[in-house]
Design a protein around this motif. Sequence first.
Motif, mmCIF file in Angstrom:
data_model
loop_
_atom_site.group_PDB
_atom_site.id
_atom_site.type_symbol
_atom_site.label_atom_id
_atom_site.label_comp_id
_atom_site.label_asym_id
_atom_site.label_seq_id
_atom_site.Cartn_x
_atom_site.Cartn_y
_atom_site.Cartn_z
ATOM 1 N N GLY A 138 31.163 32.710 -2.547
ATOM 2 C CA GLY A 138 32.004 33.895 -2.393
ATOM 3 C C GLY A 138 32.656 33.978 -1.024
ATOM 4 O O GLY A 138 33.857 34.269 -0.908
ATOM 5 N N ILE A 139 31.894 33.703 0.019
ATOM 6 C CA ILE A 139 32.417 33.793 1.389
ATOM 7 C C ILE A 139 33.495 32.734 1.634
ATOM 8 O O ILE A 139 34.539 33.017 2.237
ATOM 9 C CB ILE A 139 31.268 33.667 2.415
ATOM 10 N N LEU A 140 33.263 31.500 1.167
ATOM 11 C CA LEU A 140 34.261 30.437 1.377
ATOM 12 C C LEU A 140 35.556 30.747 0.622
ATOM 13 O O LEU A 140 36.654 30.535 1.137
ATOM 14 C CB LEU A 140 33.696 29.095 0.913
ATOM 15 N N MET A 141 35.428 31.266 -0.589
ATOM 16 C CA MET A 141 36.613 31.668 -1.360
ATOM 17 C C MET A 141 37.387 32.754 -0.630
ATOM 18 O O MET A 141 38.620 32.743 -0.580
ATOM 19 C CB MET A 141 36.187 32.160 -2.741
ATOM 20 N N ARG A 142 36.659 33.708 -0.069
ATOM 21 C CA ARG A 142 37.314 34.793 0.671
ATOM 22 C C ARG A 142 38.013 34.280 1.925
ATOM 23 O O ARG A 142 39.088 34.759 2.283
ATOM 24 C CB ARG A 142 36.279 35.857 1.052
ATOM 25 N N LEU A 143 37.392 33.338 2.626
ATOM 26 C CA LEU A 143 38.011 32.775 3.829
ATOM 27 C C LEU A 143 39.342 32.114 3.489
ATOM 28 O O LEU A 143 40.333 32.286 4.208
ATOM 29 C CB LEU A 143 37.066 31.747 4.478
ATOM 30 N N ALA A 144 39.377 31.360 2.405
ATOM 31 C CA ALA A 144 40.612 30.676 1.989
ATOM 32 C C ALA A 144 41.702 31.688 1.651
ATOM 33 O O ALA A 144 42.860 31.542 2.087
ATOM 34 C CB ALA A 144 40.323 29.780 0.782
ATOM 35 N N SER A 145 41.345 32.737 0.901
ATOM 36 C CA SER A 145 42.347 33.748 0.533
ATOM 37 C C SER A 145 42.801 34.547 1.748
ATOM 38 O O SER A 145 43.946 35.005 1.809
ATOM 39 C CB SER A 145 41.785 34.686 -0.541
ATOM 40 N N SER A 146 41.924 34.712 2.750
ATOM 41 C CA SER A 146 42.282 35.444 3.972
ATOM 42 C C SER A 146 43.315 34.678 4.794
ATOM 43 O O SER A 146 44.257 35.277 5.339
ATOM 44 C CB SER A 146 41.038 35.708 4.825
ATOM 45 N N LEU A 147 43.149 33.360 4.900
ATOM 46 C CA LEU A 147 44.126 32.536 5.628
ATOM 47 C C LEU A 147 45.497 32.624 4.969
ATOM 48 O O LEU A 147 46.517 32.790 5.637
ATOM 49 C CB LEU A 147 43.653 31.077 5.663
ATOM 50 N N PHE A 148 45.510 32.528 3.650
ATOM 51 C CA PHE A 148 46.769 32.662 2.900
ATOM 52 C C PHE A 148 47.401 34.022 3.170
ATOM 53 O O PHE A 148 48.613 34.135 3.391
ATOM 54 C CB PHE A 148 46.487 32.491 1.401
ATOM 55 N N SER A 149 46.581 35.071 3.170
ATOM 56 C CA SER A 149 47.077 36.435 3.351
ATOM 57 C C SER A 149 47.669 36.653 4.734
ATOM 58 O O SER A 149 48.677 37.352 4.883
ATOM 59 C CB SER A 149 45.948 37.438 3.097
ATOM 60 N N MET A 150 47.043 36.072 5.762
ATOM 61 C CA MET A 150 47.558 36.221 7.129
ATOM 62 C C MET A 150 48.980 35.681 7.245
ATOM 63 O O MET A 150 49.857 36.321 7.819
ATOM 64 C CB MET A 150 46.630 35.497 8.110
ATOM 65 N N PHE A 151 49.209 34.504 6.685
ATOM 66 C CA PHE A 151 50.552 33.912 6.720
ATOM 67 C C PHE A 151 51.538 34.752 5.909
ATOM 68 O O PHE A 151 52.681 34.963 6.315
ATOM 69 C CB PHE A 151 50.516 32.478 6.186
ATOM 70 N N ALA A 152 51.087 35.260 4.769
ATOM 71 C CA ALA A 152 51.964 36.067 3.906
ATOM 72 C C ALA A 152 52.391 37.357 4.602
ATOM 73 O O ALA A 152 53.553 37.777 4.490
ATOM 74 C CB ALA A 152 51.245 36.383 2.594
ATOM 75 N N ILE A 153 51.477 37.982 5.332
ATOM 76 C CA ILE A 153 51.796 39.226 6.058
ATOM 77 C C ILE A 153 52.872 38.977 7.102
ATOM 78 O O ILE A 153 53.847 39.734 7.214
ATOM 79 C CB ILE A 153 50.517 39.806 6.727
#
Length: 356
Positions: A52-67
Amino acid sequence: ARYLGPTNYGVINYAASFTAFFSSICTLGLEGIIVKELVDNPEREGELLGSGILMRLASSLFSMFAIIILISIMNRNDAVMLVVAALQSIALLFRSVELIEFWYQSKLQSKYSSIIKGIGYTTMSLYKVVLLITGKSLEWFAFSTAVESIVIAILFLYFYHRQGGKRFRFKLTTAKELISQSYHFVLSGMIVVIYNHMDKIMIGQYLNEKQVGLYSAALTICSMWVFIPRAVINSARPLIMKLKGQNEDLYVRRLKQLYSFIWWMGIAFALIISAFSTLIVLILYGRQYLDAVPSLIIASWYTVFSVLGTARGIWILCEGKYKFVKRYLSWGVVVNLVLNTILIPMWGIEGAAFAT
């Protein structure tokens, strides 16, 4: 809010709306799913949390760039807004670790999560006090969200390992299993954030950052009581889930008691806010925020229904009614966006509060 004034306070909250939207993506809808899996399969806690944590880290990196890309497109030539949004988005990475909070919930030890979050919040508050004393700029305040998340992440990791938590392991099959259960909640989480934060973005586009600041002040006051029912919901979730299938009558009774507690508490709070709204704004924010009073009164009443929706999530998980979540929330978003489009140009921030 007093130091920054309504305009700069509006910039902070406008950028925070984008972070909040992507935060719903970063969570991957795992909150309730993880609690249920940990209650049912405590021996798998290492792989459940690690995946769960690794999946969240990957989605967080994507989200930072998207913002950063979105802010660049929507607010061209506004370098301050871009920096503020980038600094706030750092918090998304560290929030991935907060999945450990649900390990404590599954063991009915939510007090540890409360203590850890209390320390994080206190650290952030002290950081802000230092900024006020030293007269720092807006960008320093934008980083305060990341400060809180960094402290909380470090403490969660430290206490998890100290209290005998199993070693984190990523397992692809486990990740697929979690996503297959949670994608309904990812969509519903995004939809919830849209109608919770789209109004701020639309106020910023239709009106200005000052109006966003006034509206944000009203919403902040409305959310002051929400930590109490949410704490009760978090504590009640594993208990009610255990009753499902064991004692159906008691399961239904506990749900009714939870809903009743939230409903009457919300009504009492809304009445108090409505009666003393002007005094509350003067004490907390000062005269420059008095224009927030009408929207505060309206918003205090819809907060009750918002928290009830959080409690309803327990029933949806227990009954497996995931497919209905995206349906009723989608209709909510459609109604909210249409009303915001009509009412914000007509009535300003009061129109946004009424739409929500």
